[in-house]
Design an enzyme around this catalytic site. Structure first.
Site, PDB file in Angstrom:
ATOM      1  N   HIS A   1       0.980  -0.768   0.048  1.00  0.00           N
ATOM      2  CA  HIS A   1       0.006   0.180  -0.035  1.00  0.00           C
ATOM      3  C   HIS A   1       1.158   1.411  -0.113  1.00  0.00           C
ATOM      4  O   HIS A   1       2.179   1.158   0.039  1.00  0.00           O
ATOM      5  CB  HIS A   1      -0.767   0.316   1.280  1.00  0.00           C
ATOM      6  CG  HIS A   1      -2.220  -0.426   1.339  1.00  0.00           C
ATOM      7  ND1 HIS A   1      -3.052  -0.805   1.471  1.00  0.00           N
ATOM      8  CD2 HIS A   1      -1.996  -2.275   1.476  1.00  0.00           C
ATOM      9  CE1 HIS A   1      -4.401  -1.904   1.294  1.00  0.00           C
ATOM     10  NE2 HIS A   1      -3.491  -2.844   1.521  1.00  0.00           N
TER      11      HIS A   1
ATOM     12  N   GLU B   1       3.589  -0.211   4.340  1.00  0.00           N
ATOM     13  CA  GLU B   1       3.263   1.249   3.402  1.00  0.00           C
ATOM     14  C   GLU B   1       4.175   1.845   2.942  1.00  0.00           C
ATOM     15  O   GLU B   1       5.091   2.422   3.319  1.00  0.00           O
ATOM     16  CB  GLU B   1       2.185   1.578   4.257  1.00  0.00           C
ATOM     17  CG  GLU B   1       1.415   1.675   5.503  1.00  0.00           C
ATOM     18  CD  GLU B   1      -0.083   1.813   4.221  1.00  0.00           C
ATOM     19  OE1 GLU B   1      -0.053   1.982   3.334  1.00  0.00           O
ATOM     20  OE2 GLU B   1      -1.156   1.160   4.712  1.00  0.00           O
TER      21      GLU B   1
HETATM   22  O1  0X9 Z   1      -6.280   1.759   6.001  1.00  0.00           O
HETATM   23  C1  0X9 Z   1      -5.527   0.767   5.146  1.00  0.00           C
HETATM   24  O2  0X9 Z   1      -6.041  -0.556   4.429  1.00  0.00           O
HETATM   25  C2  0X9 Z   1      -4.262   1.132   5.452  1.00  0.00           C
HETATM   26  N1  0X9 Z   1      -3.702   2.449   5.101  1.00  0.00           N
HETATM   27  S1  0X9 Z   1      -3.812   3.163   3.814  1.00  0.00           S
HETATM   28  O3  0X9 Z   1      -3.373   4.017   3.824  1.00  0.00           O
HETATM   29  N2  0X9 Z   1      -3.389   2.070   2.742  1.00  0.00           N
HETATM   30  O4  0X9 Z   1      -5.396   3.084   3.121  1.00  0.00           O
HETATM   31  C3  0X9 Z   1      -3.778  -0.015   6.693  1.00  0.00           C
HETATM   32  C4  0X9 Z   1      -4.142  -1.338   6.525  1.00  0.00           C
HETATM   33  C5  0X9 Z   1      -3.079  -1.490   7.549  1.00  0.00           C
HETATM   34  N3  0X9 Z   1      -4.285  -1.563   9.099  1.00  0.00           N
HETATM   35  C6  0X9 Z   1      -4.394  -1.020  10.006  1.00  0.00           C
HETATM   36  N4  0X9 Z   1      -3.671  -0.050  10.143  1.00  0.00           N
HETATM   37  N5  0X9 Z   1      -5.087  -1.379  10.918  1.00  0.00           N
HETATM   38 ZN    ZN Z   2      -3.843   1.383   0.679  1.00  0.00          ZN
END
Ligand code: 0X9
Ligand code: ZN
Ligand code: CA
Ligand code: CA
Ligand code: CA
Length: 536
Positions: A230, A303
């Site tokens: 991501h 990320e």
């Molecule tokens: O929000 C998400 O799906 C992910 N971040 S993004 O900025 N690429 O959208 C994070 C997924 C990982 N899970 C958590 N942070 N709880």
């Molecule tokens: Zn994402």
């Protein structure tokens, strides 16, 4: 007039059809559009047909192909090699993820002929890459007007929602593990974190799920470790996202230790920060929670570049000049991941105990069979079952512990609390058999954790363990414990047995508990069954 109307109708038909493939603007032409991505992976396959094989895991909502590659020697054959999964573009605007997946494909394919470390990894593993889970969003994200044209900063898929004009489901909130549990997603279709009307309501998450489930063979998940790419923030995140608890009931302490050590090992090699995903924020229904929670895959969210900029434009649209350096910056971390991800316990120095031909902490179903001979006599409620043991006291003494040896679950006879004969007390015979496992020429030990508790008993009650040779069906007793006239309380013990005589054979472990004495009360628990590696 007629001709004019026909031309107008033709014009409408043409413009209403599928839009011409979207592309990046000239200033960002080093990014791959969906069309260019497909052309690139086809070219890599054509140049490396012996080790790269393209396939599709399914179709998006609008019918686009969700492309995947397998990279391995003997690529057309499913070999008994540890499997790895990478994916990118759950979120439409996170284009650097596609570039990272293409970089990985090229690194493996081009390095195969020139880099002995890469060759060794490709030869000994089966590596899957899913390049764009969300192709509809990928295309759509390059079709907007406005000051950031053609970019849309689109995140979700392009699936319509009934009763509203709001489009799309956040694919990373649509997975079926603790979906919608914990305030980490939205129930509103207009939200960028809309979880969908039900878990798995998006065809894209279903395609990924079905692919991952297709890798369960003989009850055992072949994929050992996984990274989903991501953007952004330069982070390496491990599960869970649904809770801030470090080691909740659905994670073992050992797996947590392996997640932390493995994530830190990767982060040390690419300069990212490693943390639990909920440290960033709570999510529910996200992919890595499902991958670990149901499949026990060591699953990470990366990320990617850039670091947090706090605007969607800065976060997801870094200039294309950054692609080469930022994807290559992850090379050492990816090589490390591929080296150790076949068994992340090895990073903890536990390779001998935990990385042998079998290690089952009993937290998920790994293909054991109950009553394999059809000769068991205990009633269903008192037979072995895989579950959370309820504490039981008999004759003033704890006979069934309130905890498994690891995690939440163990195999336990008469799982429920109480000592009612033929319900919670064993009474009769119950048998478990593991899946068949190929032993190396010189195998390590069998080891397992057990509880064998009984009220006054006799040698007609027992717990016995055999090794069964698949070829001859012969069973050899390797460990046993008989009842005694005394009373034995519940405590977890470790048992071991030598497997040297079975070197090179395909075998299974058969475990039988018998409560035959008329007045005896008996409880048996089994957890953490291992066939170890031989000492180095
Ligand atoms: O929000 C998400 O799906 C992910 N971040 S993004 O900025 N690429 O959208 C994070 C997924 C990982 N899970 C958590 N942070 N709880
Ligand atoms: Zn994402
Ligand atoms: Ca292979
Ligand atoms: Ca395989
Ligand atoms: Ca367990």
């Amino acid at each position: 007039m007629f001709l004019g109307a026909a031309l107008a109708a033709l014009f409408i038909a043409l413009t209403a059809g599928p839009a011409a493939a979207a592309d990046f603007p000239a200033r960002d032409s080093r990014y791959h559009s969906f069309t260019e991505m497909v052309a690139e992976i086809k070219a890599v396959q054509a140049a490396n047909p012996g080790i790269v094989k393209l396939f599709s895991i399914g179709k998006s909502y609008q019918g686009r192909t969700i492309w995947a590659a397998k990279i391995s020697d003997n690529v057309a054959t499913d070999e008994a090699e540890p499997e790895f999964l990478f994916d990118s573009l759950h979120h439409a605007r996170e284009h650097m993820g596609v570039e990272q997946s293409l970089y990985l494909l090229n690194t493996l394919a081009k390095g195969y002929g020139s880099d002995s470390q890469i060759k060794e990894l490709v030869d000994s593993r089966e590596i899957y890459i899913i390049f764009a889970l969300n192709p509809d969003g990928f295309e759509y994200d390059l079709t907007c007007g406005g000051s950031h044209a053609p970019y849309c900063a689109w995140r979700k898929n392009r699936q319509p929602n009934a009763g509203t004009s709001a489009i799309g489901t956040d694919l990373n909130r649509n997975y079926g593990y603790r979906w919608a549990c914990c305030g980490g997603s939205s129930g509103s279709p207009s939200s960028i974190t809309y979880r969908g009307k039900a878990a798995w309501s998006a065809p894209e998450t279903r395609a990924l799920r079905d692919f991952v489930l297709s890798r369960v063979i003989g009850g055992r998940q072949q994929i050992k470790s996984h990274i989903t790419f991501h953007t952004n923030g330069k982070l390496i995140l491990w599960p869970y996202g649904y809770t801030k608890t470090d080691i909740p009931a659905d994670m073992t302490a050992l797996d947590h230790a392996a997640f932390v050590a493995f994530a830190k090992g990767m982060a040390a090699r690419n300069g990212y920060e490693a943390e639990q995903s909920s440290d960033l924020y709570i999510t529910d229904g996200d992919q890595i929670d499902w991958m670990y929670g149901t499949q026990r895959i060591f699953s990470f969210t990366w990320e990617l570049y850039p670091p947090e900029t706090s605007t969607v434009w800065g976060d997801h649209y870094p200039a294309d000049e950054n692609i080469a350096a930022q994807t290559a910056n992850n090379r050492a971390a990816l090589v490390y991941f591929l080296r150790f991800g076949w068994c992340p316990y090895s990073v903890l120095g536990r390779i001998q105990a935990d990385c042998g031909p079998l290690f089952d902490d009993t937290e998920i179903n790994r293909g054991w069979s109950l009553n394999p001979d059809g000769t068991d006599t205990a009633v269903a409620t008192s037979r072995f079952s895989r579950g959370d043991p309820e504490p039981t006291t008999q004759n003033g003494l704890r006979s069934q512990p309130d905890r498994a040896s690891s995690g939440r679950y163990a195999f336990v006879t008469g799982r429920l609390a109480g000592s009612t004969p033929n319900t919670n007390d064993l009474d009769g015979q119950t048998t478990l058999a593991s899946p068949f496992v190929q032993l190396p020429p010189v195998p390590g030990r069998l080891s397992f954790r057990y509880v064998y508790s009984h009220g006054p008993s006799s040698a007609s009650d027992y717990l016995k363990v055999w090794i069964e040779d698949e070829a001859t069906k012969a069973r050899t007793l390797v460990w046993s414990k008989a009842g005694t006239a005394g009373t034995i309380g519940a405590s977890w013990q470790t048992a071991t047995a030598v497997l040297t005589p079975f070197g090179g054979k395909r075998v299974r472990i058969v475990i039988r508990a018998v409560d035959a004495g008329p007045n005896s009360l008996m409880e048996v628990l089994i957890d953490d069954v291992r066939i170890e590696r031989p000492p180095a």
